[in-house]
Design a protein around this motif. Structure first.
Motif, short mmCIF file in Angstrom:
data_model
loop_
_atom_site.label_atom_id
_atom_site.label_comp_id
_atom_site.label_asym_id
_atom_site.label_seq_id
_atom_site.Cartn_x
_atom_site.Cartn_y
_atom_site.Cartn_z
N GLU A 178 0.86 -1.18 0.00
CA GLU A 178 0.00 0.00 0.00
C GLU A 178 0.90 1.24 0.00
N TYR A 179 0.36 2.36 -0.52
CA TYR A 179 1.16 3.57 -0.67
C TYR A 179 0.41 4.78 -0.16
N ASN A 180 1.18 5.82 0.21
CA ASN A 180 0.55 7.06 0.64
C ASN A 180 0.28 7.95 -0.57
N ALA A 181 -0.21 9.15 -0.32
CA ALA A 181 -0.58 10.05 -1.42
C ALA A 181 0.61 10.45 -2.27
N SER A 182 1.82 10.33 -1.73
CA SER A 182 3.03 10.69 -2.47
C SER A 182 3.61 9.52 -3.25
N GLY A 183 2.94 8.38 -3.17
CA GLY A 183 3.43 7.21 -3.89
C GLY A 183 4.52 6.46 -3.15
N LEU A 184 4.70 6.73 -1.87
CA LEU A 184 5.70 6.04 -1.06
C LEU A 184 5.05 4.87 -0.33
N GLU A 185 5.75 3.77 -0.25
CA GLU A 185 5.19 2.58 0.40
C GLU A 185 4.88 2.87 1.86
N SER A 186 3.64 2.63 2.25
CA SER A 186 3.22 2.89 3.62
C SER A 186 3.01 1.62 4.42
N ARG A 187 2.70 0.53 3.70
CA ARG A 187 2.47 -0.75 4.39
C ARG A 187 2.73 -1.91 3.44
N SER A 188 3.36 -2.94 3.98
CA SER A 188 3.52 -4.20 3.25
C SER A 188 3.03 -5.30 4.18
N SER A 189 2.11 -6.12 3.68
CA SER A 189 1.48 -7.16 4.50
C SER A 189 1.85 -8.53 3.98
N TYR A 190 2.21 -9.43 4.90
CA TYR A 190 2.70 -10.76 4.54
C TYR A 190 1.64 -11.80 4.88
N TYR A 191 1.30 -12.62 3.91
CA TYR A 191 0.22 -13.59 4.07
C TYR A 191 0.68 -15.01 3.75
N TYR A 192 0.06 -15.97 4.45
CA TYR A 192 0.19 -17.36 4.07
C TYR A 192 -0.65 -17.59 2.82
N SER A 195 -3.16 -19.36 2.44
CA SER A 195 -4.57 -19.38 2.79
C SER A 195 -5.19 -18.00 2.87
N GLY A 196 -4.35 -16.97 2.88
CA GLY A 196 -4.84 -15.61 3.02
C GLY A 196 -4.77 -15.11 4.45
N GLN A 197 -4.28 -15.95 5.35
CA GLN A 197 -4.13 -15.55 6.75
C GLN A 197 -2.95 -14.61 6.88
N LEU A 198 -3.16 -13.50 7.56
CA LEU A 198 -2.10 -12.53 7.76
C LEU A 198 -1.01 -13.09 8.65
N MET A 199 0.23 -12.93 8.24
CA MET A 199 1.38 -13.38 9.02
C MET A 199 1.95 -12.22 9.83
N SER A 200 2.22 -11.12 9.16
CA SER A 200 2.76 -9.93 9.80
C SER A 200 2.68 -8.78 8.81
N TYR A 201 3.00 -7.58 9.27
CA TYR A 201 3.03 -6.45 8.34
C TYR A 201 4.02 -5.40 8.81
N ASP A 202 4.49 -4.61 7.85
CA ASP A 202 5.43 -3.52 8.11
C ASP A 202 4.77 -2.20 7.76
N THR A 203 5.05 -1.17 8.51
CA THR A 203 4.61 0.18 8.17
C THR A 203 5.83 1.07 8.06
N SER A 204 5.73 2.09 7.22
CA SER A 204 6.85 3.02 7.01
C SER A 204 6.39 4.45 7.17
N GLU A 205 7.25 5.26 7.78
CA GLU A 205 7.01 6.69 7.92
C GLU A 205 8.16 7.43 7.24
N TYR A 206 7.90 8.65 6.76
CA TYR A 206 8.89 9.39 5.99
C TYR A 206 9.06 10.80 6.51
N ASN A 207 10.22 11.38 6.25
CA ASN A 207 10.45 12.76 6.63
C ASN A 207 9.97 13.70 5.51
N THR A 208 10.17 15.00 5.69
CA THR A 208 9.66 15.95 4.71
C THR A 208 10.36 15.86 3.36
N SER A 209 11.50 15.19 3.33
CA SER A 209 12.22 15.00 2.06
C SER A 209 11.80 13.73 1.34
#
Length: 300
Positions: A186-200, A202-216
């Motif tokens: 998933e991406y934010n309004a600037s096109g930067l990755e905001s979340r990546s979700s890892y699934y088995y 079966s579609g069961q969620l395993m874990s996920y990562d979120t990212s935050e960015y500075n003004t640059s």
């Protein structure tokens, strides 16, 4: 543990925030290891990471050697890099502390100078496996396949993109063509990755990562959560005035510092050294990068 592997791989990924299409292929490949759990030979893993690091070097300089040291400042191993006359990498060789070659890998490219094949060899020169790369019309990776020394495909990864050419899904398959896991992006309004979700599968969620960015627009913090939304670990990033990462700090779920990596550059912006420390500030290991304006041309 899987969380330790995730942290190590994330550190590898973010040390080069600006990626070309080829580097993106390597980035995605490394990232997918976290959930796919397919078995990569240790030499193959080194080859993938070394390839990523070498291709992140500016075009005006050639990385010729990467040396790994332990906390006692003793050489543990090193990798040498060779190039074709065109400047594209031709071969990387790995050596132990006794200067004995432990293996090497070679590169092949397509007409667009994108890597098309990476072959792995042991110290005796026997090919133990290879990886092939395919791209879409936008020169983005569409398929990366891993083969053993006998030419049997052992696993592969496919990539899907949206109309803005942003990666939306990565799927991992075994050699029989069965999907074993997948990642959505998933991406934010600037096109930067905001979340990546890892699934088995079966579609069961395993874990996920979120990212935050500075003004640059540079990543300032990455966090990993389990399927129950519980924080597992977090990594923070610091940069110099040129936007190059200078420090990576890893924290556990209780916000306690676990490790630090400091990255040094020369006045031309070339990466010179990575230094890894534990939470007490004790040196654990470090890497030294050596460059040459003149590239070493491999013998065909």
């Amino acid at each position: 543990t899987m969380n330790e592997l995730k942290k190590k791989l994330i550190v590898c990924l973010i040390t080069h925030p600006v990626l070309s299409a080829v580097q993106l292929a390597i980035r995605i490949m490394i990232k997918s290891i976290r959930i796919k759990l397919f078995s990569l030979k240790s030499f193959g893993s080194i080859a993938i990471i070394a390839l990523f690091l070498a291709q992140a070097v500016p075009s005006y300089a050639a990385l010729v050697r990467l040396t790994n040291y332990d906390s006692s400042r003793q050489v543990v191993a090193y990798t040498t890099f060779e190039y074709y006359a065109s400047g594209l990498q031709s071969r990387n060789s790995t050596y132990n502390a006794s200067n004995q070659r432990t293996g090497y890998y070679t590169y092949e490219y397509n007409a667009a100078n994108l890597i098309s094949k990476l072959s792995y060899y042991d110290k005796s020169g026997q090919r133990i496996g290879y990886t092939t790369y395919e791209y879409n019309a936008s020169s983005q990776p569409s398929n990366i396949s891993m083969y053993n020394g006998s030419g049997q495909r052992t696993s592969y990864i496919t990539y899907e993109y949206n109309t803005s050419d942003l990666l939306t899904e990565l799927s991992n398959y075994n050699g029989s063509g069965q999907r074993t896991s997948y990642i959505t992006y998933e991406y934010n309004a600037s096109g930067l990755e905001s979340r990546s979700s890892y699934y088995y599968t079966s579609g069961q969620l395993m874990s996920y990562d979120t990212s935050e960015y500075n003004t640059s627009g540079l990543r300032s913090r990455a966090s990993n959560y389990n399927a129950s939304n519980q924080l597992q670990f977090r990594i923070t990033y610091e940069y110099n005035a040129s936007g190059q990462i200078t420090r990576l700090s890893s924290y556990n779920a209780s916000s306690q510092l676990q490790s630090d990596m400091n990255i040094e550059y020369n006045t031309s912006g070339l990466r010179l050294k990575d230094l890894s420390y534990n939470a007490s500030g004790q040196l654990l290991a470090y890497n030294v990068y050596e460059y040459s304006v003149e590239t070493t041309v491999a013998t065909p």
